[in-house]
Design a protein around this motif. Structure first.
Motif, PDB file in Angstrom:
ATOM      1  N   PHE A 166      42.279  48.912  42.420  1.00  0.00           N
ATOM      2  CA  PHE A 166      43.155  50.076  43.076  1.00  0.00           C
ATOM      3  C   PHE A 166      44.394  50.398  42.146  1.00  0.00           C
ATOM      4  O   PHE A 166      44.889  51.581  42.088  1.00  0.00           O
ATOM      5  CB  PHE A 166      43.465  49.808  44.599  1.00  0.00           C
ATOM      6  CG  PHE A 166      44.190  50.772  45.053  1.00  0.00           C
ATOM      7  CD1 PHE A 166      43.819  51.908  45.525  1.00  0.00           C
ATOM      8  CD2 PHE A 166      45.733  50.629  45.215  1.00  0.00           C
ATOM      9  CE1 PHE A 166      44.406  52.919  46.352  1.00  0.00           C
ATOM     10  CE2 PHE A 166      46.373  51.490  45.849  1.00  0.00           C
ATOM     11  CZ  PHE A 166      45.547  52.713  46.462  1.00  0.00           C
ATOM     12  N   ILE A 171      44.355  56.866  42.135  1.00  0.00           N
ATOM     13  CA  ILE A 171      45.208  56.924  43.226  1.00  0.00           C
ATOM     14  C   ILE A 171      46.038  56.174  43.319  1.00  0.00           C
ATOM     15  O   ILE A 171      47.316  56.452  43.679  1.00  0.00           O
ATOM     16  CB  ILE A 171      44.179  56.487  44.580  1.00  0.00           C
ATOM     17  CG1 ILE A 171      42.946  57.351  44.820  1.00  0.00           C
ATOM     18  CG2 ILE A 171      45.036  56.708  45.916  1.00  0.00           C
ATOM     19  CD1 ILE A 171      41.999  56.974  45.799  1.00  0.00           C
ATOM     20  N   SER A 175      50.106  57.072  43.615  1.00  0.00           N
ATOM     21  CA  SER A 175      50.849  56.592  44.543  1.00  0.00           C
ATOM     22  C   SER A 175      52.148  55.852  43.963  1.00  0.00           C
ATOM     23  O   SER A 175      53.257  56.212  44.543  1.00  0.00           O
ATOM     24  CB  SER A 175      50.131  55.234  45.327  1.00  0.00           C
ATOM     25  OG  SER A 175      48.921  55.748  46.009  1.00  0.00           O
ATOM     26  N   LEU A 200      47.301  50.175  50.270  1.00  0.00           N
ATOM     27  CA  LEU A 200      45.971  49.686  49.966  1.00  0.00           C
ATOM     28  C   LEU A 200      44.973  50.086  50.839  1.00  0.00           C
ATOM     29  O   LEU A 200      45.296  50.221  51.827  1.00  0.00           O
ATOM     30  CB  LEU A 200      46.036  48.279  49.432  1.00  0.00           C
ATOM     31  CG  LEU A 200      46.752  47.578  48.531  1.00  0.00           C
ATOM     32  CD1 LEU A 200      46.628  46.059  48.456  1.00  0.00           C
ATOM     33  CD2 LEU A 200      46.206  48.215  47.222  1.00  0.00           C
ATOM     34  N   PRO A 201      43.906  50.491  50.318  1.00  0.00           N
ATOM     35  CA  PRO A 201      42.699  50.687  51.298  1.00  0.00           C
ATOM     36  C   PRO A 201      42.281  49.712  52.093  1.00  0.00           C
ATOM     37  O   PRO A 201      42.179  48.663  51.607  1.00  0.00           O
ATOM     38  CB  PRO A 201      41.614  51.424  50.146  1.00  0.00           C
ATOM     39  CG  PRO A 201      41.720  50.819  49.163  1.00  0.00           C
ATOM     40  CD  PRO A 201      43.318  50.674  48.806  1.00  0.00           C
ATOM     41  N   SER A 202      42.168  50.024  53.555  1.00  0.00           N
ATOM     42  CA  SER A 202      41.586  48.911  54.133  1.00  0.00           C
ATOM     43  C   SER A 202      40.277  49.097  54.900  1.00  0.00           C
ATOM     44  O   SER A 202      39.893  50.184  55.363  1.00  0.00           O
ATOM     45  CB  SER A 202      42.796  48.775  55.712  1.00  0.00           C
ATOM     46  OG  SER A 202      42.258  47.581  56.348  1.00  0.00           O
ATOM     47  N   THR A 203      39.444  48.190  54.378  1.00  0.00           N
ATOM     48  CA  THR A 203      37.980  48.634  54.768  1.00  0.00           C
ATOM     49  C   THR A 203      37.210  47.368  55.060  1.00  0.00           C
ATOM     50  O   THR A 203      37.482  46.291  54.350  1.00  0.00           O
ATOM     51  CB  THR A 203      37.428  49.261  53.317  1.00  0.00           C
ATOM     52  OG1 THR A 203      35.901  49.465  53.987  1.00  0.00           O
ATOM     53  CG2 THR A 203      37.589  48.517  52.346  1.00  0.00           C
ATOM     54  N   TYR A 235      37.209  54.469  45.228  1.00  0.00           N
ATOM     55  CA  TYR A 235      38.465  54.580  45.813  1.00  0.00           C
ATOM     56  C   TYR A 235      38.494  55.906  46.740  1.00  0.00           C
ATOM     57  O   TYR A 235      39.028  56.035  47.966  1.00  0.00           O
ATOM     58  CB  TYR A 235      39.533  54.134  45.121  1.00  0.00           C
ATOM     59  CG  TYR A 235      39.644  52.597  44.696  1.00  0.00           C
ATOM     60  CD1 TYR A 235      39.790  51.853  45.785  1.00  0.00           C
ATOM     61  CD2 TYR A 235      39.400  52.098  43.416  1.00  0.00           C
ATOM     62  CE1 TYR A 235      39.980  50.409  45.356  1.00  0.00           C
ATOM     63  CE2 TYR A 235      39.607  50.975  43.036  1.00  0.00           C
ATOM     64  CZ  TYR A 235      39.686  49.859  44.146  1.00  0.00           C
ATOM     65  OH  TYR A 235      39.801  48.662  43.812  1.00  0.00           O
ATOM     66  N   TYR A 236      38.163  57.091  46.002  1.00  0.00           N
ATOM     67  CA  TYR A 236      38.077  58.146  46.749  1.00  0.00           C
ATOM     68  C   TYR A 236      37.355  58.493  47.992  1.00  0.00           C
ATOM     69  O   TYR A 236      37.502  58.626  49.047  1.00  0.00           O
ATOM     70  CB  TYR A 236      37.581  59.157  45.653  1.00  0.00           C
ATOM     71  CG  TYR A 236      38.387  59.769  44.717  1.00  0.00           C
ATOM     72  CD1 TYR A 236      39.813  59.660  44.708  1.00  0.00           C
ATOM     73  CD2 TYR A 236      37.863  60.117  43.305  1.00  0.00           C
ATOM     74  CE1 TYR A 236      40.834  60.130  43.930  1.00  0.00           C
ATOM     75  CE2 TYR A 236      38.779  60.403  42.334  1.00  0.00           C
ATOM     76  CZ  TYR A 236      40.096  60.278  42.483  1.00  0.00           C
ATOM     77  OH  TYR A 236      40.896  60.980  41.471  1.00  0.00           O
ATOM     78  N   LEU A 238      36.421  55.750  49.919  1.00  0.00           N
ATOM     79  CA  LEU A 238      36.958  54.697  51.008  1.00  0.00           C
ATOM     80  C   LEU A 238      38.091  55.330  51.433  1.00  0.00           C
ATOM     81  O   LEU A 238      38.302  55.269  52.792  1.00  0.00           O
ATOM     82  CB  LEU A 238      37.644  53.281  50.307  1.00  0.00           C
ATOM     83  CG  LEU A 238      36.502  52.408  49.594  1.00  0.00           C
ATOM     84  CD1 LEU A 238      37.192  51.253  48.837  1.00  0.00           C
ATOM     85  CD2 LEU A 238      35.816  51.781  50.919  1.00  0.00           C
ATOM     86  N   PHE A 239      38.887  56.324  50.753  1.00  0.00           N
ATOM     87  CA  PHE A 239      39.557  57.126  51.442  1.00  0.00           C
ATOM     88  C   PHE A 239      39.394  58.364  52.121  1.00  0.00           C
ATOM     89  O   PHE A 239      40.163  59.301  52.871  1.00  0.00           O
ATOM     90  CB  PHE A 239      41.135  57.499  50.556  1.00  0.00           C
ATOM     91  CG  PHE A 239      42.134  56.401  50.335  1.00  0.00           C
ATOM     92  CD1 PHE A 239      43.045  56.299  51.348  1.00  0.00           C
ATOM     93  CD2 PHE A 239      41.954  55.614  49.471  1.00  0.00           C
ATOM     94  CE1 PHE A 239      43.966  55.445  50.841  1.00  0.00           C
ATOM     95  CE2 PHE A 239      43.024  54.447  49.027  1.00  0.00           C
ATOM     96  CZ  PHE A 239      43.798  54.520  49.978  1.00  0.00           C
ATOM     97  N   SER A 240      38.198  58.729  52.122  1.00  0.00           N
ATOM     98  CA  SER A 240      37.380  59.978  52.415  1.00  0.00           C
ATOM     99  C   SER A 240      38.140  61.174  51.970  1.00  0.00           C
ATOM    100  O   SER A 240      38.249  62.036  52.805  1.00  0.00           O
ATOM    101  CB  SER A 240      37.291  59.949  54.165  1.00  0.00           C
ATOM    102  OG  SER A 240      36.648  58.822  54.508  1.00  0.00           O
TER     103      SER A 240
END
Length: 265
Positions: A166, A171, A175, A200-203, A235-236, A238-240
């Motif tokens: 990440f 992204i 950031s 960070l993406p939470s998934t 990652y895109y 995961l962030f939709s």
């Protein structure tokens, strides 16, 4: 970290000399990396070592590590004059630690953190005009490497490759531009306090996490444009992000001027 690099940071030749004089010297001499040694997904070891004279070692240094003691003894006057030691007549020190020890009261336990798997990055990171894609530059290390004050590390116990991927992603780059301190048109100051604000993406999507981590492991050996694109796309996902949002991020990332935070057109 040291207060006097000339005394504590040594070459491989000096390290070998000290170990030859006294094999126990090896117990407190560790390899060290500098900010300029840290690349994107990799690092270059410059054959430099640090004498890890932790807080309290002065009590046993002369008897337990005589070769290292004699080496540091050469620098005694300058080591005593450090601000955290005795200082000088015109600028008294704080006497926080013995002259044989590293600055900042580094504990043995803290030094042991460097033995853990870690993500590393340089405190100052620049985007080079002749290689704009070589940014950001975060790396992974599972060897017992220490770092100097121009580096930072993060001990990554859970999913280190997911975090590393990440930070090096499109992204992550976008950031950083908004969370860290900008020094000039090509420089970022990446202190830990700034990076802690990066989201960070939470998934719970285990499958995607595993896909990312496999690709990042591949990138550690050879980050091809295809691998980099696949990582970015995951990652895109995961962030939709929509296609329009992705295009905005990538166009913004193409702007070299770090201070230009206006909407990319």
């Amino acid at each position: 970290m040291t207060g006097l690099n000339e005394a504590f940071i040594i070459t491989k030749e000096k390290r070998d000399e000290l170990v030859e004089k006294d094999a126990k010297s090896d117990e407190i001499i560790r390899p060290i990396l500098r900010g300029k040694d840290i690349g994107r997904n990799s690092y270059t070891f410059a054959d430099l070592y640090v004498i890890t004279a932790y807080k309290g070692i002065s009590l046993i240094m002369k008897e337990t590590y005589p070769a290292v003691f004699e080496h540091l003894k050469q620098f005694e006057e300058r080591l005593r004059k450090r601000g955290q030691c005795e200082g000088t007549a015109t600028s008294p020190g704080s006497n926080q630690h013995h002259w044989l020890e590293l600055d900042n009261n580094v504990s043995r336990e803290k030094l042991d953190d460097f033995n853990s798997p870690k993500i590393m990055w340089a405190e100052t990171m620049r985007i080079h005009k002749n290689n704009r894609t070589n940014f950001p530059r975060f790396s992974f290390c599972d060897e017992p490497m220490t770092t100097d004050k121009t580096c930072f590390i993060a001990i990554a116990k859970d999913h280190p490759f997911f975090i590393l991927g990440f930070m090096n992603s499109a992204i992550g780059r976008y950031s950083l531009k908004r969370c860290v301190s900008i020094l000039d048109d090509g420089g970022y100051l990446l202190q830990k306090s700034y990076l802690e604000t990066v989201l960070l993406p939470s998934t719970s999507d285990t499958e995607t996490i595993q896909q990312v981590e496999k690709l990042v492991e591949d990138a550690l050996h050879d980050e091809t444009p295809e691998v980099r694109r696949k990582i970015d796309n995951l990652y895109y996902k995961l962030f939709s992000f929509s296609q329009e949002e992705i295009q905005f991020i990538e166009k913004d990332n193409s702007i070299l001027n770090a201070r230009n935070l206006s909407v990319a057109k």
